[in-house]
Design a protein around this motif. Structure first.
Motif, PDB file in Angstrom:
ATOM      1  N   LEU A 186     -63.501 105.028  21.972  1.00  8.97           N
ATOM      2  CA  LEU A 186     -64.479 104.091  21.432  1.00  8.97           C
ATOM      3  C   LEU A 186     -64.185 102.719  22.032  1.00  8.97           C
ATOM      4  CD1 LEU A 186     -66.669 103.133  19.415  1.00  8.97           C
ATOM      5  CD2 LEU A 186     -64.842 102.914  17.705  1.00  8.97           C
ATOM      6  N   ARG A 187     -65.149 102.191  22.792  1.00  6.57           N
ATOM      7  CA  ARG A 187     -64.946 100.922  23.486  1.00  6.57           C
ATOM      8  C   ARG A 187     -65.523  99.771  22.653  1.00  6.57           C
ATOM      9  NH1 ARG A 187     -61.438 102.017  27.826  1.00  6.57           N
ATOM     10  NH2 ARG A 187     -61.850 104.197  28.431  1.00  6.57           N
ATOM     11  N   LEU A 188     -64.706  98.722  22.493  1.00  8.42           N
ATOM     12  CA  LEU A 188     -65.074  97.580  21.643  1.00  8.42           C
ATOM     13  C   LEU A 188     -64.936  96.303  22.469  1.00  8.42           C
ATOM     14  CD1 LEU A 188     -62.964  98.821  18.638  1.00  8.42           C
ATOM     15  CD2 LEU A 188     -65.455  98.880  18.749  1.00  8.42           C
ATOM     16  N   ASP A 189     -65.979  95.436  22.424  1.00  4.32           N
ATOM     17  CA  ASP A 189     -66.005  94.287  23.328  1.00  4.32           C
ATOM     18  C   ASP A 189     -65.403  93.013  22.742  1.00  4.32           C
ATOM     19  OD1 ASP A 189     -67.875  93.459  21.482  1.00  4.32           O
ATOM     20  OD2 ASP A 189     -69.600  93.590  22.847  1.00  4.32           O
ATOM     21  N   GLY A 190     -64.993  93.042  21.465  1.00  2.00           N
ATOM     22  CA  GLY A 190     -64.392  91.852  20.870  1.00  2.00           C
ATOM     23  C   GLY A 190     -65.390  90.790  20.468  1.00  2.00           C
ATOM     24  N   ARG A 191     -66.698  91.089  20.580  1.00  4.91           N
ATOM     25  CA  ARG A 191     -67.717  90.100  20.219  1.00  4.91           C
ATOM     26  C   ARG A 191     -68.591  90.590  19.059  1.00  4.91           C
ATOM     27  NH1 ARG A 191     -67.858  90.037  25.854  1.00  4.91           N
ATOM     28  NH2 ARG A 191     -69.771  91.270  25.881  1.00  4.91           N
ATOM     29  N   ARG A 192     -69.267  91.719  19.271  1.00  3.35           N
ATOM     30  CA  ARG A 192     -70.152  92.218  18.210  1.00  3.35           C
ATOM     31  C   ARG A 192     -70.029  93.721  17.997  1.00  3.35           C
ATOM     32  NH1 ARG A 192     -73.616  88.678  16.331  1.00  3.35           N
ATOM     33  NH2 ARG A 192     -74.913  90.304  15.422  1.00  3.35           N
ATOM     34  N   ALA A 193     -69.276  94.400  18.827  1.00  2.22           N
ATOM     35  CA  ALA A 193     -69.234  95.861  18.766  1.00  2.22           C
ATOM     36  C   ALA A 193     -68.379  96.335  17.600  1.00  2.22           C
ATOM     37  CB  ALA A 193     -68.683  96.414  20.081  1.00  2.22           C
ATOM     38  N   LEU A 194     -68.918  97.293  16.844  1.00  2.00           N
ATOM     39  CA  LEU A 194     -68.181  97.907  15.749  1.00  2.00           C
ATOM     40  C   LEU A 194     -68.825  99.239  15.414  1.00  2.00           C
ATOM     41  CD1 LEU A 194     -69.807  97.688  12.748  1.00  2.00           C
ATOM     42  CD2 LEU A 194     -69.415  95.285  13.189  1.00  2.00           C
ATOM     43  N   VAL A 195     -68.132 100.015  14.598  1.00  2.00           N
ATOM     44  CA  VAL A 195     -68.664 101.264  14.061  1.00  2.00           C
ATOM     45  C   VAL A 195     -68.459 101.241  12.557  1.00  2.00           C
ATOM     46  CG1 VAL A 195     -68.305 103.762  13.909  1.00  2.00           C
ATOM     47  CG2 VAL A 195     -68.348 102.641  16.150  1.00  2.00           C
TER      48      VAL A 195
END
Length: 1000
Positions: A459-468
């Motif tokens: 699961l790739r997360l960009d540190g800005r808005r990405a979440l699950v």
């Protein structure tokens, strides 16, 4: 005019000033016309929002006129629209001017409408509608001389002369002195809030020295219970509570420290000006002083709207913040100045000379005040902590040395036998991010938001808005373990969450967080850091290069333990206890600490796998889940050691446990107090609306407080601490006439049941007028002369003849002064709620007199997501039988017995308690569970101390409960009742009697 007549005798205390007068050198306009315009016209035609566009406060605007054109034609009243409306009675619309007032206006216009001081100050003169700068409470303290009285022999100290002067003027006489039994009971309840014991009464009755009473006063003032009694009165005005109030009503585990500070300060007789300064700015006046930091709990003792403070709407958050500031300004103004400053939030004060701009100037002085917890470790505590950390590291090294040696031997043996890999524990939810976001074991399937994506089995997360975010939980979670295999984009990021369990609104959460409080380290994130301490684990060095396994176990007793790659990470700690996340009301999120993106810290990196457990895993289970085969249980290690080596290792481990326990206590040394932030710019808000900012204001005081400069002075950019420091000095300045008047009136109120001013927190126009103005100023002056000693003022009051009168009723006196405002007797007083409960415990012999520390909880707590509810329960045992002061004062956690006797809501400032008489009070004293238990305990005490003889039991009961022996037919009636109904029932009757509840 009747109000001005009442003011006249007060204003003569100020040399050269009487109601409505100005210095004789003032221009005619200033002496006659300006007061007329200010009192009769400026309510509608003032500068703020002049009706019809007509502003009469300044010469230029008055001559310019309004929407109807010019209204004043100098020298020509007949052509002046202003005079036309006044002459015909149209203006003022509700109360036309008198003939004399009309003549003043007519003659002024005819003389050419000459102007004086510009602008006209509508607050300058007291009228029958509002107070001006010449209001009695705003004048400098007078220095009244002790009046001459006819019955000088009655006078014990100067207080009595002022009281007797008013009595003699109305043809009244004081009541005879109270007897000694009445005096010691009255005085002990007044100063300690507890009944005197029979032995104390006997000692006082037998003391025939001339100063027996004065010695009793000194003994009571030196009792530690004095501070407890008078702290309760102070906490009423401080609106002290130990929970936030509002929807969530979360508890404040360290709020009790402010209560203990008040008790200690009063017992130490801290000078009153210092007592106040520390509550306003102790943390900046005495940096590093734990007690001074704790004192600022006064400013934040009131409710706090967590929901409102965290709304998504910036506009609504601004409204909530203004409400919070109004609460703080209101309590500062009323408590220390006796002024309802908060009434000027939306407009100039309608009754007192406080401008709206001055409200926001005070707000600027307090704009950096925020609610929260602050560390209060002293330098000595910090030094002790450093010693403990060093010793803990040494003990861990010793234990690990032994364990490592034995572990290596065990692992070598295992390698030869090739044991099976340990079976990992089974979670309740598992996510493997190689194909989808589904929960492989249940229904907590995830939904990607903000660009979160699956790539390369992670699961790739960009540190800005990405979440699950997952579906809601299907079971309650109390004890639990969070676990994830994480790789970080970089090790410099601060605060991103890998996996979190949270309420659906994101307000309450527990999460695996990286780098938030300590750069480069893992920690257990939580809402407001309420369950967060540092693990003191090593800095992360590998997570940007590979996947690392991180787990946090939450135990039911509040212990939180961290793990990295299957090994303990730092040291576990004890928190305030786990939150229960309810099925259907909570969920799991990945990539963020809590809630929605925007304002929350986001994780930059990837997650390969994550698991959730409904219990706290053991170290062996965490190791097995992480895939470690080199874990050896401590019991296996101990079994391999010699008895001597085992004892040595266990000794180190035991000492380490004690070190960690002490460290946990030191790390939790916090107080609920001001957590300052640099203040934002403060603007005057039109109509009090944050969306309508007016001009920026600077921190200043109130011009109406005579003798003090309205400027602190401070610039708009002054640091937060300097603002509160300046405010504290301004409030406590000896030139502030309100400061001393208000506190001596509070003392009088609690000794006599009503203050010299019967509105203790309102000395303004809508408040009461002093019954004895010269006495009030005398007492205020005495406080200053005695260097702020409150104990000295108590001693002065209670040694007066006025205080020592009997409470004997006089029908003749009541016809003249039914409310006893002139003090022709000492009015009986009912015990307030806490004193009723404390006296029940004391008389029954069950009162636990231990003071200080966290309060007892006489309620059960139910947590619904993040909301707490409290149910009152009766809990036996010494811990729950401490004084009512030491109860945990949750705002919605009410006590049925205390409520019946008018215990106030801790969310509100309560300068005067209601005193009702209701059937619920009698029913409570007959049927409340605590009363029933105390009746049984009282009966047991009587049997122990008086034996089985009913007559002796009755005699002892009267001495304990009423401070006197039974008289006349009382004893026989009581014995007959005991014979019929039993001793416990008799004890309930004693508790339900007027003599038990009222003090003569």
């Amino acid at each position: 005019m009747h109000r001005l007549m009442l003011l006249a005798p007060l204003l003569v205390l100020v040399p050269g000033r009487a109601a409505g007068q100005l210095p004789p050198k003032a221009p005619t306009f200033d002496r006659t016309v300006a007061p007329l315009l200010a009192s009769r016209c400026l309510d509608c035609h003032g500068a703020a929002s002049p009706r019809g566009g007509l502003d009469l406060t300044r010469r230029k605007s008055a001559l310019a006129g309004g929407k109807s054109g010019a209204v004043i034609v100098p020298g020509k009243p007949a052509e002046s629209l202003l005079w036309e409306h006044v002459e015909r009675g149209r203006m003022p619309p509700k109360a036309p001017l008198s003939a004399a007032e009309k003549k003043v206006l007519h003659d002024w216009i005819k003389a050419g409408a000459p102007w004086g001081t510009d602008p006209i100050d509508p607050f300058r003169i007291t009228t029958d509608r509002r107070a001006g700068y010449d209001w009695w409470a705003l004048q400098p303290l007078g220095q009244p001389q002790q009046p001459r009285v006819k019955d000088a022999a009655w006078v014990r100290n100067p207080i009595d002369a002022f009281v007797l002067q008013r009595l003699e003027a109305r043809g009244l006489r004081p009541s005879p002195p109270a007897d000694r039994r009445t005096l010691i009971r009255r005085l002990t309840f007044d100063l300690l809030g507890l009944p005197p014991g029979p032995e104390d009464i006997d000692a006082f009755l037998k003391d025939d020295s001339a100063d027996a009473y004065e010695k009793l006063v000194d003994r009571l003032l030196n009792s530690p219970h004095y501070g407890e009694r008078w702290a309760r009165h102070w906490l009423d005005v401080a609106r002290f509570g130990e929970s936030d109030g509002f929807e969530y009503d979360k508890r404040r585990p360290n709020a009790w420290r402010y209560r203990d500070w008040v008790v200690a300060a009063l017992n130490a007789d801290m000078p009153y000006d210092e007592f106040v300064r520390l509550q306003l700015a102790g943390d900046v006046l005495r940096p590093g002083d734990a007690a001074a930091v704790t004192a600022t709990g006064f400013l934040v003792a009131g409710p706090w709207d967590e929901v409102g403070q965290r709304q998504q709407s910036a506009v609504m958050r601004a409204v909530v913040r203004q409400d919070e500031l109004e609460d703080i300004l209101g309590v500062v103004g009323q408590t220390f100045l006796g002024l309802t400053v908060h009434c000027a939030r939306c407009h100039d004060h309608k009754f007192d000379p406080i401008r709206q701009a001055e409200y926001y100037q005070l707000a600027a002085a307090l704009a950096g005040v925020k609610h929260g917890e602050r560390p209060i470790a002293t330098p000595e505590v910090q030094k002790r902590r450093a010693i403990l950390v060093a010793r803990g590291d040494e003990l861990r090294r010793l234990v690990r040395g032994v364990d490592g040696e034995v572990t290596r031997a065990i692992l070598a043996e295992r390698a030869q036998g090739q044991p099976p890999r340990p079976e990992p524990p089974r979670p309740v939810a598992r996510w493997v991010f190689n194909a989808d976001l589904r929960d492989q074991l249940g229904a907590l399937h995830g939904t990607a938001q903000g660009g979160a994506a699956l790539k390369g089995g992670r699961l790739r997360l960009d540190g800005r808005r990405a979440l699950v975010a997952t579906a809601p939980l299907q079971r309650d979670l109390k004890a639990r373990t969070l676990e994830a295999w994480v790789s970080l984009a970089d090790l410099a990021q601060r605060g991103g969450g890998a996996i979190s369990v949270q309420t659906l609104d994101g307000v309450t959460f527990d999460a695996i967080v990286f780098g938030e409080r300590e750069p480069g380290r893992w920690l257990a994130g939580s809402n407001g850091f309420t369950r967060t301490r540092n693990f003191d684990g090593p800095a992360e060095t590998e997570a940007s290069k590979r996947l690392v396994h991180v787990a946090i176990a939450y135990h039911e007793d509040g212990t939180i333990a961290g793990y990295r790659d299957g090994k303990p990470y730092g040291r576990p700690y004890r928190s305030s206890g786990p939150v229960v996340f309810k099925a259907g009301k909570a969920q799991v999120v990945f990539g963020v600490r809590h809630g929605l993106p925007g304002g929350n810290k986001m994780l930059a990196g990837s997650i390969a796998r994550a698991q959730l457990y409904d219990r706290a895993l053991t170290p062996a289970e965490v190791a097995a889940s992480a895939g470690r085969v080199d874990h050896v249980e401590p019991a296996e290690i101990l079994a391999r050691l010699s008895p001597e080596r085992r004892a040595e290792r266990q000794g180190w481990a035991a000492e380490l446990a004690n070190v960690e326990k002490e460290l946990a206590g030191l790390d939790n040394l916090k107080a609920y107090a001001v957590t300052p932030q640099e203040p934002e710019k403060v603007h005057l808000l039109l109509r009090g609306e944050p969306g309508r900012p007016g001009p920026e204001v600077t921190p200043r005081g109130i011009a109406a407080v005579h003798g003090l400069a309205p400027d602190f002075p401070l610039s708009p950019g002054a640091p937060e601490g300097e603002r509160r420091k300046a405010l504290a000095r301004w409030v406590t300045d000896p030139g502030n006439p309100l400061f001393a008047r208000v506190i001596v009136n509070r003392l009088w109120h609690h000794h006599f049941g009503v203050g010299l001013v019967d509105t203790p927190s309102d000395f303004g126009f809508n408040g009461g007028r002093p019954s004895h103005p010269e006495l009030l100023d005398h007492l205020a002056g005495e406080l200053l002369r005695r260097k702020g000693s409150l104990k000295a003022m108590h001693r002065l009051v209670v040694t007066s003849a006025a205080y020592r009168q009997s409470s004997r009723w006089s029908a003749a006196a009541a016809k003249i002064d039914a409310d006893n405002r002139l003090l022709w007797r000492k009015s009986p007083a009912r015990l307030e709620a806490e004193a009723v409960r404390d006296t029940l415990l004391a008389v029954a012999g069950q009162l636990n007199r231990d003071g200080g520390g966290p309060g007892y909880e006489d309620f059960l707590v139910t947590v619904f997501g993040v909301t707490q509810s409290f149910k009152n329960v009766d809990r036996p045992g010494p811990e729950y039988q401490r004084r009512s002061l030491y109860r945990t004062w949750a705002r919605s956690g009410r006590n049925n017995l205390l409520d019946a006797f008018d215990c106030p809501d801790p969310s509100t400032n309560t300068p005067r308690r209601a005193m009702t008489t209701t059937p619920a009070q009698a029913l409570s004293l007959l049927n409340n569970a605590l009363v029933l238990r105390m009746a049984d305990a009282f009966a047991d005490r009587l049997r122990r101390e008086a034996g089985q003889n009913a007559a002796r039991q009755v005699e002892r009961a009267y001495l304990l409960a009423y401070g006197r022996p039974a008289v006349g037919e009382e004893a026989a009636a009581a014995r007959q009742f005991i014979d019929r109904h039993g001793l416990p029932a008799f004890c309930r009757v004693v508790f339900n009697s007027n003599e038990f509840l009222y003090i003569d």
